[in-house]
Design an enzyme around this catalytic site. Structure first.
Site, PDB file in Angstrom:
ATOM      1  N   ASP A   1      -4.137 -49.662  -1.099  1.00 22.15           N
ATOM      2  CA  ASP A   1      -3.303 -49.986  -2.255  1.00 22.15           C
ATOM      3  C   ASP A   1      -3.080 -48.664  -2.973  1.00 22.15           C
ATOM      4  O   ASP A   1      -4.013 -48.074  -3.539  1.00 22.15           O
ATOM      5  CB  ASP A   1      -4.011 -50.984  -3.185  1.00 22.15           C
TER       6      ASP A   1
ATOM      7  N   ASP B   1       1.041 -66.215  -6.789  1.00 24.30           N
ATOM      8  CA  ASP B   1       2.292 -65.507  -7.104  1.00 24.30           C
ATOM      9  C   ASP B   1       3.491 -66.310  -6.624  1.00 24.30           C
ATOM     10  O   ASP B   1       4.585 -66.171  -7.152  1.00 24.30           O
ATOM     11  CB  ASP B   1       2.390 -64.155  -6.377  1.00 24.30           C
TER      12      ASP B   1
ATOM     13  N   HIS C   1      -0.420 -63.148  -3.296  1.00 25.65           N
ATOM     14  CA  HIS C   1      -1.471 -64.133  -3.560  1.00 25.65           C
ATOM     15  C   HIS C   1      -0.770 -65.492  -3.595  1.00 25.65           C
ATOM     16  O   HIS C   1       0.388 -65.580  -4.018  1.00 25.65           O
ATOM     17  CB  HIS C   1      -2.107 -63.982  -4.941  1.00 25.65           C
TER      18      HIS C   1
HETATM   19  C1  XUL Z   1      -6.840 -56.066  -8.670  1.00 29.26           C
HETATM   20  C2  XUL Z   1      -6.295 -55.840  -7.322  1.00 29.26           C
HETATM   21  C3  XUL Z   1      -5.756 -57.042  -6.622  1.00 29.26           C
HETATM   22  C4  XUL Z   1      -5.960 -57.026  -5.145  1.00 29.26           C
HETATM   23  C5  XUL Z   1      -5.538 -58.299  -4.460  1.00 29.26           C
HETATM   24  O1  XUL Z   1      -7.300 -54.920  -9.283  1.00 29.26           O
HETATM   25  O2  XUL Z   1      -6.243 -54.740  -6.839  1.00 29.26           O
HETATM   26  O3  XUL Z   1      -4.394 -57.139  -6.920  1.00 29.26           O
HETATM   27  O4  XUL Z   1      -5.264 -55.979  -4.546  1.00 29.26           O
HETATM   28  O5  XUL Z   1      -6.125 -59.420  -5.014  1.00 29.26           O
HETATM   29 CO    CO Z   2      -5.381 -53.960  -5.124  1.00 30.52          CO
END
Ligand code: XUL
Ligand code: CO
Length: 435
Positions: free
Chosen positions: A296, A104, A101
């Site tokens: 993720d 960061d 981001h």
């Molecule tokens: C929050 C989350 C974020 C996104 C990117 O729960 O998953 O870190 O992946 O903004």
């Molecule tokens: Co995420």
């Protein structure tokens, strides 16, 4: 010259499943060919800059526990030092990607012009580092949830000036992502939702969010960004209710605003669980619509019920996720991002390395199990068997007919179906042979 932060830690290499070295890969062997492709190219691992380098160890009841040489994170010199340490870790891990981001990378400046110029400055610096690094950018994104200006939303804020600030911010983050050769651009709307409907015009906010995302897509094409635009579903937290609730909700939203061919999904394991789904459910829903983008791969604690963002450690769960990813044709421009943070007692540099080594190894092991199941074909055969009736001409014709003719056929043929076993336990036992 190195920063010294990882002193005493050697580059992590593959030593095979029998290794007892805690800082070695036992399953992740990047060059091993699985289903015709390098393991590294299937999995496309990424380190999340925010959790590994910007998060200071706080939780809702207490603040910073880590001590890092680049704290306090309010200075551009220390932002460069943070980048130096990050790239040292990428090299040690031999990880192909990272994600960020804007917030960061550089300190919050309190105004848009300085936020933009410091982002440009630090991403130029990171771009120079990338020239001599093997690590590329999986995705960039804008943090439009931490600063107080975002408390009532970004694109869905009742104040048009916040919408403007958000649009300007995303343009800057897309430019930086493009400059660094990013493979994707992500939007996660932590504050795109509401705390109470008493003060929220839900319909108007959704329209604004749809318009905003269309502007993002238009801008992508304008600058020639070839990466994929991804939205990341999450049902709640920090907002009580988030508009991008889960994969199905996002797909409905994208279709409503004409974005179904432009935007895909970044699915997070922990978010799936918060939404009351399994991870493979979310992957299968996205895959069925051709909208699987990236993942993720971080889990939550099953007892706590909130987003603890832990590194994955459950091989059977991971295996089923990769099974559905492989069935969908793989991750494309996406990858496996560890949106995961250490536990706040894990203070040492070695903990940071061990967490990633473990996460990558668990994923590699699950991935190999998934590939083995696909190559064996047992689940496919079971599915083909279960749906075999639909291969018949009469069944196919029925789908193009109507209730009248179907009822007539049920009467004339005396159709009276015999229930069939779903064989769930047999199939669960089958999966357990591989994991
Ligand atoms: C929050 C989350 C974020 C996104 C990117 O729960 O998953 O870190 O992946 O903004
Ligand atoms: Co995420």
């Amino acid at each position: 010259m190195t920063t010294g932060f990882f002193d005493g830690i050697a580059p992590i290499t593959f030593e095979g499943p029998d290794s007892t070295n805690p800082l070695a890969y036992r399953h992740y062997n990047p060059d091993e060919i699985v289903m015709g492709k390098r393991m590294a190219d299937h999995l496309r691992f990424a380190v999340a800059y925010w959790h590994s380098f910007a998060w200071e160890g706080g939780d809702p009841f207490g603040g910073q526990t880590f001590e890092r040489p680049w704290y306090p994170q309010d200075d551009m010199g220390r932002a460069r030092q943070k980048a130096d340490v990050a790239f040292e870790m990428f090299d040690l891990l031999n990880v192909p990607y990272f994600c960020w981001h804007d917030a960061d990378l550089r300190p919050e400046q309190g105004n848009f012009a300085d936020n933009l110029s410091t982002l440009e400055e630090i991403t130029d610096y990171i771009g120079q580092k990338m020239e001599s690094s093997k690590t590329g950018l999986l995705w960039g994104t804008a943090n439009m949830f931490s600063d107080r200006r975002w408390m009532s939303g970004a694109a869905t804020n009742p104040d048009p000036d916040v919408f403007a600030f958000a649009a300007a911010t995303v343009k800057g983050c897309m430019d930086a992502t493009h400059k660094l050769g990013g493979q994707n651009y992500v939007l996660w709307g932590g504050r795109e939702g509401y705390e109470t409907l008493l003060n929220t015009d839900l319909g108007q906010e959704l329209d604004h969010m749809g318009r905003f995302l269309n502007m993002v897509v238009d801008y992508k094409h304008k600058i020639g960004f070839k990466g994929t635009i991804l939205v990341e579903p999450k049902p709640q937290e920090p907002s009580k209710h988030q508009y991008d609730f889960d994969a199905a909700t996002c797909i409905g939203f994208l279709r409503k605003y004409g974005l179904e061919n432009e935007v895909k999904l970044n699915l997070e394991q922990g978010h799936a669980i918060l939404a009351g789904h399994s991870f493979e459910h979310e992957i299968a829903v996205a895959a069925a619509e051709g909208m699987l983008g990236s993942i993720d791969m971080n889990r939550n604690d099953y007892q706590s019920g909130w987003d603890t963002d832990q590194f994955p450690n459950n091989v059977p769960e991971v295996a089923l996720a990769y099974y559905h990813i492989l069935k969908a044709g793989g991750l494309g421009t996406g990858g496996t991002n560890f949106d995961a943070k250490l536990r706040r007692q894990s203070l040492d540099a070695q903990d940071l390395i061990a967490a990633h080594v473990g996460g990558m190894d668990v994923c590699a092991r699950g991935f190999k199990a998934a590939a083995a199941m696909i190559e064996d074909g047992g689940l496919d055969a079971a599915l083909a068997d279960r749906y075999a009736g639909w291969t018949g001409a009469e069944a196919q014709e029925m789908l193009n007919s109507d209730l009248d003719s179907i009822q007539a056929r049920v009467l004339s043929q005396g159709i009276n179906p015999a229930p069939q076993s779903g064989r769930q336990e047999v199939l669960e036992n089958y999966v357990n042979r591989f994991v």
